[in-house]
Design a protein around this motif. Structure first.
Motif, mmCIF file in Angstrom:
data_model
loop_
_atom_site.group_PDB
_atom_site.id
_atom_site.type_symbol
_atom_site.label_atom_id
_atom_site.label_comp_id
_atom_site.label_asym_id
_atom_site.label_seq_id
_atom_site.Cartn_x
_atom_site.Cartn_y
_atom_site.Cartn_z
ATOM 1 N N LEU A 1 0.812 -1.207 0.000
ATOM 2 C CA LEU A 1 0.000 0.000 0.000
ATOM 3 C C LEU A 1 0.851 1.264 0.000
ATOM 4 C CD1 LEU A 1 -2.753 -1.083 2.527
ATOM 5 C CD2 LEU A 1 -2.772 -1.241 0.029
ATOM 6 N N ARG A 2 1.934 1.243 0.773
ATOM 7 C CA ARG A 2 2.883 2.351 0.770
ATOM 8 C C ARG A 2 4.172 1.873 1.415
ATOM 9 N NH1 ARG A 2 2.124 6.321 5.736
ATOM 10 N NH2 ARG A 2 1.216 4.846 7.194
ATOM 11 N N ALA A 3 5.254 2.518 1.061
ATOM 12 C CA ALA A 3 6.558 2.174 1.630
ATOM 13 C C ALA A 3 6.804 3.047 2.857
ATOM 14 C CB ALA A 3 7.657 2.392 0.600
ATOM 15 N N LEU A 4 7.324 2.446 3.891
ATOM 16 C CA LEU A 4 7.619 3.170 5.119
ATOM 17 C C LEU A 4 9.125 3.305 5.255
ATOM 18 C CD1 LEU A 4 5.178 1.231 7.460
ATOM 19 C CD2 LEU A 4 4.751 3.364 6.257
ATOM 20 N N THR A 5 9.580 4.513 5.493
ATOM 21 C CA THR A 5 10.999 4.746 5.705
ATOM 22 C C THR A 5 11.157 5.554 6.988
ATOM 23 O OG1 THR A 5 10.918 6.728 4.321
ATOM 24 C CG2 THR A 5 11.613 4.699 3.264
ATOM 25 N N PRO A 6 12.145 5.207 7.801
ATOM 26 C CA PRO A 6 12.326 5.935 9.050
ATOM 27 C C PRO A 6 12.826 7.355 8.798
ATOM 28 C CG PRO A 6 14.062 4.329 8.776
ATOM 29 C CD PRO A 6 13.104 4.131 7.641
ATOM 30 N N ARG A 7 12.344 8.273 9.613
ATOM 31 C CA ARG A 7 12.819 9.660 9.550
ATOM 32 C C ARG A 7 14.028 9.805 10.455
ATOM 33 N NH1 ARG A 7 7.694 13.150 10.912
ATOM 34 N NH2 ARG A 7 6.414 11.352 10.557
ATOM 35 N N PRO A 8 14.931 10.706 10.118
ATOM 36 C CA PRO A 8 16.043 10.938 11.032
ATOM 37 C C PRO A 8 15.513 11.520 12.335
ATOM 38 C CG PRO A 8 16.192 12.362 9.076
ATOM 39 C CD PRO A 8 14.994 11.506 8.922
ATOM 40 N N PRO A 9 16.163 11.198 13.449
ATOM 41 C CA PRO A 9 15.669 11.707 14.730
ATOM 42 C C PRO A 9 15.763 13.233 14.781
ATOM 43 C CG PRO A 9 17.808 10.657 15.003
ATOM 44 C CD PRO A 9 17.376 10.418 13.585
#
Length: 108
Positions: free
Chosen positions: A94-102
Motif C-alpha cells: 500500500l505504501r513504503a515506510l521509511t524511518p525519519r532521522p531523529p
C-alpha cells in the motif's frame, strides 16, 4: 491513494517509447514444492520480479514485484504455480515506510 493505470504488458516498448509504468507493487511469499524454484530464470523471464530473499520459516522465497497492473500480477502468480511452487501468497504494497532521522533538540 493513487489510482492504478492499466498498461498492456505483452508489448515490447518501441524505440523512443518509455517502459510501461509499474505502479502495482506486491510481495510474493513462495513455499517450494518438491524442487526449489530457479530465481534467476524467474527474474529473467518476468520483468515484474525486482528482487528476492531466500528465507527460513513459513516461506522459502519472498519476491518483490513491480507490475504494470493486475493482469501482470496474476500472470506472475500463475507462473510461480506452474514452476512448481507448493504455495504462493501475494500481498499488495500500500505504501513504503521509511524511518525519519531523529529530531535533534538543543541541550539546556
Amino acid at each position: 491513494m493513487t489510482a492504478l493505470q492499466l498498461v498492456p504488458g505483452d508489448e515490447e516498448p518501441e524505440a523512443g517509447r518509455p517502459e510501461p509504468a509499474r505502479a502495482l507493487h506486491a510481495l510474493a511469499r513462495v513455499s517450494f514444492g518438491p524442487v526449489p524454484l530457479d530465481f534467476d530464470r524467474l527474474a529473467a523471464e518476468y520483468p515484474a520480479v525486482q528482487s528476492g530473499l531466500a528465507l527460513a520459516g513459513d516461506a522459502d522465497l519472498e519476491l518483490r514485484l513491480a507490475c504494470t497492473g493486475p493482469e501482470e500480477l496474476r500472470a506472475v502468480a500463475a507462473a510461480l504455480q506452474r514452476a512448481g511452487a507448493a504455495r504462493v501468497r501475494i500481498d499488495l504494497v500500500l505504501r513504503a515506510l521509511t524511518p525519519r532521522p531523529p529530531a535533534l533538540r538543543s541541550v539546556p
